[in-house]
Design a protein around this motif. Structure first.
Motif, PDB file in Angstrom:
ATOM      1  N   ILE A 147     -35.181 -10.014  28.213  1.00 30.80           N
ATOM      2  CA  ILE A 147     -33.582  -9.072  27.623  1.00 30.80           C
ATOM      3  C   ILE A 147     -32.801 -10.688  26.931  1.00 30.80           C
ATOM      4  O   ILE A 147     -32.241 -11.652  27.522  1.00 30.80           O
ATOM      5  CB  ILE A 147     -33.122  -9.389  28.698  1.00 30.80           C
ATOM      6  CG1 ILE A 147     -33.806  -7.839  29.621  1.00 30.80           C
ATOM      7  CG2 ILE A 147     -32.223  -7.941  27.376  1.00 30.80           C
ATOM      8  CD1 ILE A 147     -33.452  -6.844  29.937  1.00 30.80           C
ATOM      9  N   MET A 148     -32.570 -10.314  25.432  1.00 31.39           N
ATOM     10  CA  MET A 148     -32.385 -11.313  25.098  1.00 31.39           C
ATOM     11  C   MET A 148     -30.386 -10.444  24.751  1.00 31.39           C
ATOM     12  O   MET A 148     -30.868  -9.714  24.443  1.00 31.39           O
ATOM     13  CB  MET A 148     -32.382 -12.099  23.676  1.00 31.39           C
ATOM     14  CG  MET A 148     -31.721 -12.469  23.044  1.00 31.39           C
ATOM     15  SD  MET A 148     -31.829 -13.175  21.284  1.00 31.39           S
ATOM     16  CE  MET A 148     -33.413 -14.381  22.420  1.00 31.39           C
ATOM     17  N   VAL A 149     -29.429 -10.806  24.924  1.00 31.25           N
ATOM     18  CA  VAL A 149     -28.043 -10.273  24.557  1.00 31.25           C
ATOM     19  C   VAL A 149     -27.956 -10.700  23.277  1.00 31.25           C
ATOM     20  O   VAL A 149     -27.763 -12.526  22.809  1.00 31.25           O
ATOM     21  CB  VAL A 149     -27.331 -10.360  25.566  1.00 31.25           C
ATOM     22  CG1 VAL A 149     -26.567 -11.457  25.903  1.00 31.25           C
ATOM     23  CG2 VAL A 149     -25.936  -9.067  25.329  1.00 31.25           C
ATOM     24  N   ALA A 203     -24.685 -14.534  17.969  1.00 31.02           N
ATOM     25  CA  ALA A 203     -25.438 -15.866  19.168  1.00 31.02           C
ATOM     26  C   ALA A 203     -26.621 -15.356  19.746  1.00 31.02           C
ATOM     27  O   ALA A 203     -25.704 -13.942  19.522  1.00 31.02           O
ATOM     28  CB  ALA A 203     -24.286 -17.231  19.491  1.00 31.02           C
ATOM     29  N   GLY A 204     -26.957 -15.929  20.137  1.00 31.13           N
ATOM     30  CA  GLY A 204     -27.620 -14.960  21.385  1.00 31.13           C
ATOM     31  C   GLY A 204     -27.618 -15.829  22.861  1.00 31.13           C
ATOM     32  O   GLY A 204     -28.118 -17.256  22.327  1.00 31.13           O
ATOM     33  N   GLY A 206     -23.925 -15.131  32.514  1.00 31.35           N
ATOM     34  CA  GLY A 206     -23.494 -16.600  33.163  1.00 31.35           C
ATOM     35  C   GLY A 206     -23.276 -16.985  32.791  1.00 31.35           C
ATOM     36  O   GLY A 206     -23.054 -18.370  33.480  1.00 31.35           O
ATOM     37  N   GLU A 207     -23.262 -17.430  31.324  1.00 30.10           N
ATOM     38  CA  GLU A 207     -22.792 -18.434  31.082  1.00 30.10           C
ATOM     39  C   GLU A 207     -21.004 -18.682  30.794  1.00 30.10           C
ATOM     40  O   GLU A 207     -20.977 -17.746  29.408  1.00 30.10           O
ATOM     41  CB  GLU A 207     -23.519 -18.984  29.459  1.00 30.10           C
ATOM     42  CG  GLU A 207     -23.500 -20.062  29.322  1.00 30.10           C
ATOM     43  CD  GLU A 207     -24.086 -20.175  28.037  1.00 30.10           C
ATOM     44  OE1 GLU A 207     -23.844 -20.799  27.252  1.00 30.10           O
ATOM     45  OE2 GLU A 207     -25.732 -20.612  28.767  1.00 30.10           O
ATOM     46  N   THR A 208     -20.394 -19.173  31.051  1.00 37.14           N
ATOM     47  CA  THR A 208     -18.677 -19.341  30.445  1.00 37.14           C
ATOM     48  C   THR A 208     -18.313 -19.472  29.048  1.00 37.14           C
ATOM     49  O   THR A 208     -17.584 -18.698  28.730  1.00 37.14           O
ATOM     50  CB  THR A 208     -17.761 -20.292  31.671  1.00 37.14           C
ATOM     51  OG1 THR A 208     -17.924 -21.765  31.374  1.00 37.14           O
ATOM     52  CG2 THR A 208     -18.190 -19.665  32.926  1.00 37.14           C
ATOM     53  N   GLN A 209     -19.226 -20.762  28.859  1.00 33.12           N
ATOM     54  CA  GLN A 209     -19.061 -20.544  27.407  1.00 33.12           C
ATOM     55  C   GLN A 209     -19.547 -19.683  25.876  1.00 33.12           C
ATOM     56  O   GLN A 209     -19.003 -19.242  25.032  1.00 33.12           O
ATOM     57  CB  GLN A 209     -19.659 -21.796  26.885  1.00 33.12           C
ATOM     58  CG  GLN A 209     -19.489 -22.813  27.407  1.00 33.12           C
ATOM     59  CD  GLN A 209     -19.828 -24.496  26.833  1.00 33.12           C
ATOM     60  OE1 GLN A 209     -20.539 -24.418  26.728  1.00 33.12           O
ATOM     61  NE2 GLN A 209     -19.087 -25.505  27.378  1.00 33.12           N
ATOM     62  N   PHE A 210     -20.618 -18.785  27.091  1.00 27.79           N
ATOM     63  CA  PHE A 210     -20.784 -17.907  26.004  1.00 27.79           C
ATOM     64  C   PHE A 210     -20.056 -16.404  25.848  1.00 27.79           C
ATOM     65  O   PHE A 210     -19.824 -15.823  24.986  1.00 27.79           O
ATOM     66  CB  PHE A 210     -22.322 -17.517  26.160  1.00 27.79           C
ATOM     67  CG  PHE A 210     -23.350 -16.194  25.058  1.00 27.79           C
ATOM     68  CD1 PHE A 210     -23.642 -16.480  23.956  1.00 27.79           C
ATOM     69  CD2 PHE A 210     -23.109 -15.455  25.581  1.00 27.79           C
ATOM     70  CE1 PHE A 210     -23.465 -15.431  23.259  1.00 27.79           C
ATOM     71  CE2 PHE A 210     -24.072 -13.914  24.815  1.00 27.79           C
ATOM     72  CZ  PHE A 210     -24.177 -14.535  23.308  1.00 27.79           C
TER      73      PHE A 210
END
Length: 132
Positions: free
Chosen positions: A75-77, A86-87, A108-112
């Motif tokens: 699954i991609m956001v 960006a995804g 789960g990635e703070t920069q995203f």
């Protein structure tokens, strides 16, 4: 009457700024891109991860974000980032929270950061993300 040189510089700068803004408007630069159809999401997903072929797609009502899944169950956001998209492919670190009219997905990635999506089928996506 003598005009102070600083006024000439300020006036010239303002004229240059307005000229550049007019040129950018004329060239249709900037603006906010929108995901309006499945083909837009497939193209954005393909740019994020080579070989990601979206099978199921849900586009947020405002067109600023989307969720897509492929045959392998990934699954991609996808979200708007400036004037492009960006995804991230979600992992087991992803968290999802259902809200009244949609979802909040944290990859789960703070920069995203988190992505808020107002979707037609939030329950399906919440279950799918929780199964990762």
């Amino acid at each position: 009457m003598e005009i102070h040189p600083q006024l000439w510089i300020t006036g010239g700068s303002l004229v240059a700024i307005f000229a550049l803004a007019g040129l950018a408007w004329w060239l249709k630069l900037g603006g906010k891109p929108v995901l309006s159809e499945d083909a837009d999401v497939r193209a954005a997903a393909g740019e994020v991860e080579d070989g990601f072929e979206a099978q199921r797609i849900s586009i947020a009502r405002d067109g600023a974000a989307a969720l897509a899944s492929d045959k392998a169950g990934r699954i991609m956001v996808i979200k708007r980032h400036g004037n492009q998209f960006a995804g991230r492919t979600l992992t087991s670190a992803a968290k999802v929270r259902e809200e009244v009219d949609g979802l909040v997905v944290d990859c789960g990635e703070t920069q995203f950061g988190s992505v808020r999506l107002s979707l037609e089928d939030p329950a399906y996506w919440a279950d799918a993300i929780n199964r990762l």
